[in-house]
Motif scaffolding. Structure first.
Motif, short mmCIF file in Angstrom:
data_model
loop_
_atom_site.label_atom_id
_atom_site.label_comp_id
_atom_site.label_asym_id
_atom_site.label_seq_id
_atom_site.Cartn_x
_atom_site.Cartn_y
_atom_site.Cartn_z
N LEU A 138 0.85 -1.19 0.00
CA LEU A 138 0.00 0.00 0.00
C LEU A 138 0.89 1.25 0.00
O LEU A 138 1.95 1.25 0.63
CB LEU A 138 -0.84 -0.02 1.28
CG LEU A 138 -1.95 1.01 1.41
CD1 LEU A 138 -3.20 0.49 0.70
CD2 LEU A 138 -2.29 1.27 2.87
N ARG B 69 -0.21 6.71 3.45
CA ARG B 69 -1.12 7.86 3.37
C ARG B 69 -0.81 8.84 4.50
O ARG B 69 -0.49 8.41 5.61
CB ARG B 69 -2.57 7.43 3.55
CG ARG B 69 -3.06 6.30 2.67
CD ARG B 69 -3.37 6.80 1.29
NE ARG B 69 -4.31 5.94 0.58
CZ ARG B 69 -4.00 4.88 -0.16
NH1 ARG B 69 -2.75 4.48 -0.26
NH2 ARG B 69 -4.94 4.23 -0.81
N GLU C 252 -2.82 10.42 6.42
CA GLU C 252 -3.66 10.25 7.63
C GLU C 252 -3.08 9.18 8.57
O GLU C 252 -3.36 9.20 9.77
CB GLU C 252 -5.12 9.94 7.28
CG GLU C 252 -5.37 8.76 6.38
CD GLU C 252 -5.45 9.13 4.90
OE1 GLU C 252 -4.78 10.11 4.49
OE2 GLU C 252 -6.16 8.44 4.16
N ASN D 87 -2.80 -0.82 10.57
CA ASN D 87 -3.60 -0.18 9.52
C ASN D 87 -3.99 -1.32 8.58
O ASN D 87 -3.36 -1.54 7.56
CB ASN D 87 -2.76 0.88 8.80
CG ASN D 87 -3.48 1.45 7.59
OD1 ASN D 87 -4.71 1.34 7.47
ND2 ASN D 87 -2.73 2.07 6.69
N PRO D 88 -5.02 -2.08 8.98
CA PRO D 88 -5.34 -3.30 8.23
C PRO D 88 -6.22 -3.01 7.01
O PRO D 88 -6.67 -1.88 6.84
CB PRO D 88 -6.13 -4.11 9.26
CG PRO D 88 -6.86 -3.06 10.04
CD PRO D 88 -5.95 -1.85 10.09
N PRO D 89 -6.45 -4.01 6.15
CA PRO D 89 -7.38 -3.79 5.03
C PRO D 89 -8.80 -3.62 5.59
O PRO D 89 -9.32 -4.52 6.22
CB PRO D 89 -7.25 -5.07 4.20
CG PRO D 89 -6.68 -6.09 5.12
CD PRO D 89 -5.87 -5.35 6.13
N TYR D 90 -9.38 -2.43 5.37
CA TYR D 90 -10.69 -2.16 5.99
C TYR D 90 -11.74 -1.66 5.01
O TYR D 90 -12.83 -1.27 5.39
CB TYR D 90 -10.54 -1.18 7.15
CG TYR D 90 -9.83 0.13 6.84
CD1 TYR D 90 -10.39 1.07 5.98
CD2 TYR D 90 -8.61 0.43 7.43
CE1 TYR D 90 -9.74 2.28 5.71
CE2 TYR D 90 -7.94 1.62 7.16
CZ TYR D 90 -8.52 2.54 6.31
OH TYR D 90 -7.88 3.72 6.05
N ILE D 91 -11.41 -1.62 3.73
CA ILE D 91 -12.39 -1.13 2.77
C ILE D 91 -13.34 -2.26 2.38
O ILE D 91 -12.89 -3.37 2.07
CB ILE D 91 -11.68 -0.55 1.52
CG1 ILE D 91 -10.73 0.59 1.94
CG2 ILE D 91 -12.71 -0.04 0.51
CD1 ILE D 91 -9.95 1.19 0.78
N LEU E 186 -6.05 3.39 -5.91
CA LEU E 186 -6.46 2.11 -5.31
C LEU E 186 -6.54 0.98 -6.34
O LEU E 186 -6.34 -0.19 -6.00
CB LEU E 186 -7.81 2.25 -4.57
CG LEU E 186 -7.74 2.87 -3.18
CD1 LEU E 186 -7.44 4.37 -3.26
CD2 LEU E 186 -9.03 2.67 -2.41
N ALA F 12 -4.24 -5.56 0.68
CA ALA F 12 -3.85 -4.51 1.64
C ALA F 12 -4.98 -3.51 1.83
O ALA F 12 -4.95 -2.69 2.74
CB ALA F 12 -2.60 -3.77 1.14
N LEU F 13 -5.99 -3.57 0.96
CA LEU F 13 -7.07 -2.58 0.99
C LEU F 13 -8.37 -3.13 1.55
O LEU F 13 -9.05 -2.48 2.33
CB LEU F 13 -7.35 -2.08 -0.44
CG LEU F 13 -6.28 -1.24 -1.12
CD1 LEU F 13 -6.59 -1.11 -2.61
CD2 LEU F 13 -6.20 0.15 -0.48
N GLU G 90 -6.20 1.94 12.69
CA GLU G 90 -6.73 2.83 11.66
C GLU G 90 -7.94 2.14 11.02
O GLU G 90 -7.98 0.91 10.92
CB GLU G 90 -5.68 3.12 10.57
CG GLU G 90 -6.26 4.04 9.49
CD GLU G 90 -5.26 4.50 8.44
OE1 GLU G 90 -4.09 4.79 8.79
OE2 GLU G 90 -5.67 4.57 7.26
N1 GLN Z 1 -6.73 4.63 3.73
C1 GLN Z 1 -6.72 3.87 2.53
C2 GLN Z 1 -7.73 4.44 1.56
O1 GLN Z 1 -8.84 4.70 1.92
C3 GLN Z 1 -7.02 2.41 2.77
C4 GLN Z 1 -6.02 1.77 3.64
C5 GLN Z 1 -6.45 0.48 4.20
O2 GLN Z 1 -7.35 -0.21 3.73
N2 GLN Z 1 -5.84 0.13 5.24
O3 GLN Z 1 -7.40 4.69 0.43
#
Ligand code: GLN
Length: 272
Positions: free
Chosen positions: A82, A85, A87, A173-177, A189, A196-197, A227
């Motif tokens: 990734l 970022r 943030e 900061n795990p994959p959270y989308i 993206l 990773a996303l 995160e």
């Molecule tokens: N912050 C990233 C984004 O929204 C995603 C990172 C994540 O999934 N850890 O583009």
């Protein structure tokens, strides 16, 4: 053909064109201005045109130049990790403040190593471990630690699997989308590693797994900092509170979005 000629022909944002040109010519953007009227070799024109074309097709600047700045440090990045970022710098700041002197911290799913290396770079007293499930990511993370001369223990691990001993702090900061999020098919993206996303589900799988697994690896009073996405703070706080964490709270990023949530593991009532 001169730098100025090529800049005029570039069909991308002029600042991005300058970044890519400076990268190809191994010079700074200031030097580009000074050398504006210098003739470029056919090879240089070819290389620069190739980069401009790839950018036009959407490839992230960071993958084209192979680097991105994070927390004031330059990080090598490849399409295996990734792109760090801005943030996420908040995650580093919160971790720095909460890690006790000579404490032990782990960064789960370190990717490029941006969080772990920044933490280790600022907190020389600390012992930092970083994990990733991807060997390719770990190779990039190792390069970054070597480049910034910090000592980090790297482990190939599916979240907590390979961890040993107890920690004072866990960050991730795990994959959270969520798989259904349209952002996955937009901008940078599209080129980043999907693993990773996204969790390929509702976005909460990895966050929940980390919240569930963290207590057995954290010393009493240790912090878990996560995160998450712009709309996940309430869900993460609810899960932490239900699981008995104390000091559960969220922190806003520079855009005013609740971006990090966390809590402390079993703090005795008198310490609260
Ligand atoms: N912050 C990233 C984004 O929204 C995603 C990172 C994540 O999934 N850890 O583009």
């Amino acid at each position: 053909m001169t730098i100025r000629d090529l800049l005029r022909l570039a069909l991308i944002d002029p600042l991005e064109a300058r970044i890519l040109m400076a990268h190809a010519l191994h010079c700074s953007r200031v030097q580009l201005v000074i050398r504006e009227n210098d003739a470029l070799s056919a090879e240089q024109v070819n290389e620069i045109s190739g980069l401009l074309l790839r950018r036009m097709q959407g490839e992230p600047i960071a993958y084209l130049t192979g680097e991105r700045e994070f927390y004031g440090l330059s990080f090598a990045v490849t399409p295996d990790v990734l792109i760090p970022r801005p943030e996420t710098e908040l995650l580093v700041e919160l971790a720095i403040e909460r890690l006790p002197q000579a404490g032990r911290a782990v960064d789960l799913g370190t990717g490029s190593g941006a969080v772990a290396v920044s933490l280790a770079h600022t907190r020389r007293d600390a012992q930092i471990t970083a994990t990733d499930i991807s060997n390719e990511a770990l190779a990039v993370a190792r390069r970054n630690a070597e480049h910034h001369r910090v000592k980090i223990q790297y482990l190939r691990s599916d979240w907590f699997e390979a961890l040993e001993g107890m920690f004072d702090l866990i960050v991730s900061n795990p994959p959270y989308i969520a798989a259904s999020d349209v952002h996955l098919s937009q901008g940078d993206l599209r080129f980043e590693p999907p693993s990773a996303l996204t969790d390929h589900a509702n976005g909460m799988t990895a966050l929940s797994a980390i919240i569930e697994g963290a207590p057995v690896h954290l010393k009493p009073g240790g912090w878990l900092l996560l995160e998450h996405g712009y709309d996940q703070a309430t869900a993460v706080r609810t899960q932490l509170t239900r699981a008995g964490w104390s000091n559960v709270q969220s922190w806003k990023d520079l855009a005013g979005i609740e971006r990090i949530s966390g809590g402390r593991h079993q703090v005795a009532l008198s310490e609260k």
